[in-house]
Write a protein that holds these residues in place. Sequence first.
Motif, mmCIF file in Angstrom:
data_model
loop_
_atom_site.group_PDB
_atom_site.id
_atom_site.type_symbol
_atom_site.label_atom_id
_atom_site.label_comp_id
_atom_site.label_asym_id
_atom_site.label_seq_id
_atom_site.Cartn_x
_atom_site.Cartn_y
_atom_site.Cartn_z
ATOM 1 N N ALA A 56 0.796 -1.357 0.002
ATOM 2 C CA ALA A 56 -0.123 0.026 0.224
ATOM 3 C C ALA A 56 0.725 1.228 0.106
ATOM 4 O O ALA A 56 1.043 1.930 1.046
ATOM 5 N N PRO A 57 1.398 1.466 -1.112
ATOM 6 C CA PRO A 57 2.341 2.680 -1.044
ATOM 7 C C PRO A 57 1.705 4.128 -0.898
ATOM 8 O O PRO A 57 2.406 5.022 -0.588
ATOM 9 N N GLU A 58 0.518 4.321 -1.115
ATOM 10 C CA GLU A 58 -0.392 5.312 -0.858
ATOM 11 C C GLU A 58 -0.326 5.553 0.627
ATOM 12 O O GLU A 58 -0.938 6.742 0.843
ATOM 13 N N ILE A 59 -0.501 4.563 1.379
ATOM 14 C CA ILE A 59 -0.513 4.882 2.894
ATOM 15 C C ILE A 59 0.751 4.717 3.709
ATOM 16 O O ILE A 59 0.794 5.491 4.677
ATOM 17 N N PHE A 60 1.738 3.743 3.254
ATOM 18 C CA PHE A 60 2.903 3.707 4.121
ATOM 19 C C PHE A 60 4.106 4.134 3.158
ATOM 20 O O PHE A 60 4.267 3.897 1.915
ATOM 21 N N ARG A 61 5.043 4.563 4.006
ATOM 22 C CA ARG A 61 6.082 5.036 3.097
ATOM 23 C C ARG A 61 7.469 5.132 4.182
ATOM 24 O O ARG A 61 7.489 5.390 5.308
ATOM 25 N N ILE A 62 8.445 4.487 3.515
ATOM 26 C CA ILE A 62 9.654 4.596 4.430
ATOM 27 C C ILE A 62 10.634 5.638 3.962
ATOM 28 O O ILE A 62 10.906 5.953 2.573
ATOM 29 N N SER A 63 11.012 6.530 4.869
ATOM 30 C CA SER A 63 11.868 7.903 4.607
ATOM 31 C C SER A 63 13.461 7.292 4.385
ATOM 32 O O SER A 63 13.788 6.380 4.547
ATOM 33 N N GLU A 64 14.057 8.436 3.788
ATOM 34 C CA GLU A 64 15.474 8.216 3.559
ATOM 35 C C GLU A 64 16.113 7.742 4.709
ATOM 36 O O GLU A 64 17.144 7.060 4.666
ATOM 37 N N MET A 505 18.436 -1.786 1.718
ATOM 38 C CA MET A 505 17.900 -0.868 0.635
ATOM 39 C C MET A 505 16.353 -1.260 0.210
ATOM 40 O O MET A 505 15.906 -1.515 -1.018
ATOM 41 N N PRO A 506 15.486 -1.347 1.217
ATOM 42 C CA PRO A 506 14.073 -1.646 1.044
ATOM 43 C C PRO A 506 13.291 -0.516 -0.008
ATOM 44 O O PRO A 506 12.589 -0.935 -0.586
ATOM 45 N N VAL A 507 13.513 0.779 0.189
ATOM 46 C CA VAL A 507 13.020 1.771 -0.692
ATOM 47 C C VAL A 507 13.330 1.604 -2.045
ATOM 48 O O VAL A 507 12.586 1.435 -3.143
ATOM 49 N N GLU A 508 14.890 1.217 -2.433
ATOM 50 C CA GLU A 508 15.443 1.061 -3.747
ATOM 51 C C GLU A 508 14.796 -0.004 -4.380
ATOM 52 O O GLU A 508 14.731 -0.159 -5.719
ATOM 53 N N LEU A 509 14.373 -1.166 -3.693
ATOM 54 C CA LEU A 509 13.737 -2.535 -4.170
ATOM 55 C C LEU A 509 12.503 -2.131 -4.856
ATOM 56 O O LEU A 509 12.310 -2.974 -5.885
ATOM 57 N N LEU A 510 11.839 -1.394 -4.489
ATOM 58 C CA LEU A 510 10.395 -1.216 -4.880
ATOM 59 C C LEU A 510 10.629 -0.850 -6.430
ATOM 60 O O LEU A 510 9.666 -1.106 -7.322
ATOM 61 N N ALA A 511 11.421 -0.333 -6.984
ATOM 62 C CA ALA A 511 11.719 0.001 -8.327
ATOM 63 C C ALA A 511 11.866 -1.045 -9.298
ATOM 64 O O ALA A 511 11.556 -1.127 -10.529
ATOM 65 N N TYR A 512 12.184 -2.193 -8.750
ATOM 66 C CA TYR A 512 12.778 -3.346 -9.508
ATOM 67 C C TYR A 512 11.416 -4.662 -9.492
ATOM 68 O O TYR A 512 11.575 -5.589 -10.143
ATOM 69 N N ARG A 513 10.705 -4.443 -8.446
ATOM 70 C CA ARG A 513 9.716 -5.315 -8.494
ATOM 71 C C ARG A 513 8.851 -5.798 -9.271
ATOM 72 O O ARG A 513 8.636 -6.663 -9.979
ATOM 73 N N ASP A 514 8.404 -4.469 -10.185
ATOM 74 C CA ASP A 514 7.583 -4.655 -11.377
ATOM 75 C C ASP A 514 8.290 -4.956 -12.647
ATOM 76 O O ASP A 514 7.752 -5.417 -13.691
ATOM 77 N N GLN A 515 9.433 -5.134 -12.500
ATOM 78 C CA GLN A 515 10.436 -5.494 -13.886
ATOM 79 C C GLN A 515 10.447 -7.120 -13.903
ATOM 80 O O GLN A 515 10.680 -7.671 -14.690
ATOM 81 N N ILE A 516 10.035 -7.967 -12.683
ATOM 82 C CA ILE A 516 10.320 -9.204 -12.680
ATOM 83 C C ILE A 516 9.453 -10.211 -13.889
ATOM 84 O O ILE A 516 8.321 -9.966 -14.032
ATOM 85 N N GLY A 517 10.269 -10.865 -14.297
ATOM 86 C CA GLY A 517 9.393 -11.498 -15.647
ATOM 87 C C GLY A 517 9.773 -10.679 -16.932
ATOM 88 O O GLY A 517 9.266 -11.480 -17.880
ATOM 89 N N ARG A 518 10.014 -9.545 -16.986
ATOM 90 C CA ARG A 518 10.309 -8.892 -17.992
ATOM 91 C C ARG A 518 11.546 -8.939 -18.847
ATOM 92 O O ARG A 518 12.390 -9.616 -18.069
ATOM 93 N N SER A 519 11.826 -8.623 -20.071
ATOM 94 C CA SER A 519 13.047 -8.552 -20.674
ATOM 95 C C SER A 519 13.900 -7.583 -20.261
ATOM 96 O O SER A 519 13.495 -6.352 -20.058
ATOM 97 N N LEU A 520 15.205 -7.903 -20.239
ATOM 98 C CA LEU A 520 16.037 -6.764 -19.986
ATOM 99 C C LEU A 520 16.036 -5.628 -21.070
ATOM 100 O O LEU A 520 15.835 -6.031 -22.354
ATOM 101 N N PRO A 521 16.239 -4.360 -20.780
ATOM 102 C CA PRO A 521 16.047 -3.320 -21.891
ATOM 103 C C PRO A 521 17.292 -3.525 -22.723
ATOM 104 O O PRO A 521 18.439 -3.819 -22.162
ATOM 105 N N ARG A 522 17.025 -3.205 -24.095
ATOM 106 C CA ARG A 522 18.327 -3.589 -24.868
ATOM 107 C C ARG A 522 19.080 -2.330 -25.164
ATOM 108 O O ARG A 522 18.507 -1.023 -24.962
ATOM 109 N N THR A 523 20.435 -2.305 -25.040
ATOM 110 C CA THR A 523 21.076 -1.143 -25.155
ATOM 111 C C THR A 523 20.984 -0.568 -26.553
ATOM 112 O O THR A 523 20.707 -0.976 -27.730
#
Length: 532
Positions: A56-64, A505-523
């Motif tokens: 629930a990112p709209e409700i909970f937030r971990i600060s820096e 790095m719990p906050v930084e992990l959030l950016a990678y969760r929705d990438q799971i199962g996808r293909s790596l971006p091509r250079t």
Amino acid sequence: MPQQPRPAIELRSATEPIRADSFDLPRPALVAEDEPVRISVDNNRCHIYGICQQEAPEIFRISEGGSLHYTRGVPAEFAAQARQAVRCCPMQAIQIRGGAGQVTRTDRGRPLRSGKASRAGRRRIVVAGAGLAGLSAATRLRERGFDGELVLVGEEPHRPYSRPPLSKQYLSGSLGDEQLTFRADEGLDAHWLLDTPITGLDVAGSALELRGGERLPFDGLVVATGVDAKRLPEAPVFSQRVRTIRTLADAAAIQRAMRTAQARHVVILGGGFIGCELACTAREHGMDVTLVVHSAPLLRRVLGERVGSVVAGIQRRAGVDVRLGTRITDWQDHGDVLRLRLDDGEVLDCDFVVLGLGSHPRTEWLRGSGLEVSDGVLCGPTCHAVDGWGRTIPHIVAAGDVARWPNPRFDNRPRRTEHLIHAVEMGQHAADALLRGPDRAARFAPVPRFWSEQHGTRIQAAGIPALGTDVEIVEGSLRAERFVARYSRRTPYGPQIVAAVAFDMPVELLAYRDQIGRSLPRTRDAGRRKRR
């Protein structure tokens, strides 16, 4: 000549990779609520794992700075996310008040009760297993409007409780029995048959077989009997100095051994999360700890060699004697001491041994039922159970640690997943699938998530790191023991992201969760080479 039944179509190509970008993989669905709720957080319990922010990112937030901030008054549109965060919190640190919750209502708005009068002529759904997956499935059935009889059968005498703290907070005494009990769905309208072992399943007759020869008929069944801790065949079976830790009773026995017997030296066998967390707890109590691991490094099967080696360094700095690539060849219980001989000839004297060797699914009661139960209850993509012929059983689903199913986010190979959040989500999906039927149910395609704490270092993961063949440090550094590692593997459709692991790095992990199962971006260079 009778026609032979055909295998289920969805299981024919169990090893073929799937292009995850080719179809939509939504997050597990929640049932919307129409009333606001209020939440509060017990800061003494909260370990800032960040699970609540993921749900629930709209409700909970971990600060820096690493502190948790949240909104106390939650509008109705976010009430379902808030309740899911409560369900997934391993420490049960969040309390929720108000809202409809899982109460089933009639068209007139009055809550249905579980008395005989209201259930007359209604259907019965039985949940085999009174753990978190079973509780989650039962709650979802009520949320979806099932107003028939709901029965939960559990072998333990306790209501569902959180197991991850057993090896840490419960052993240390910071959490007691009552504080482990799941609270988000404690008002569930159901009949509980606790302390009741299940002995068999009659699929054709749609009935569970219970201890004493009793039969419990059902119209629908959720199999959620979980797993048991593995034991070594050569270890003393009846010795009080050799323990496993899977249940509350197991943890209580180890706690007594640590306190009442004033044990000084413990040997922990196994380099998985349970073994490593037990080592942390024992060291916090000032005990000498020897961690004996057959493989190398620690957590190799879960995190891989590169990241697993970081955990070994953390354990050694905390004073744990880590023995990698080592086996126990002889066990001798002398009454006042347990003597172990290692394969290098060294002899260890200790007060007790804890086996943290993993688990095996609780399927012995399903032998002879016709279900496919090798390494768990085999299911199709919708969580419906599959029999030995590969046929889908429309009125039986499975959920949690005991279930083996193909997650289309990764491929068609059936696997089991043993994590708290997975039990919540698969229980919910299994309930939906049971009500909708195999032809209308959606495929279950979650992002597995789990966490651990090693001597103050928080480890969080999304996906299945064991599938990764390549590991890239995308943030931080291994030397600082604060980083995010991204795991990928090669497929015919290009490199696929299969997991991300974060150390502190719990906050930084959030950016990678929705990438799971996808293909790596091509250079850009790769794109030029392709165009040429």
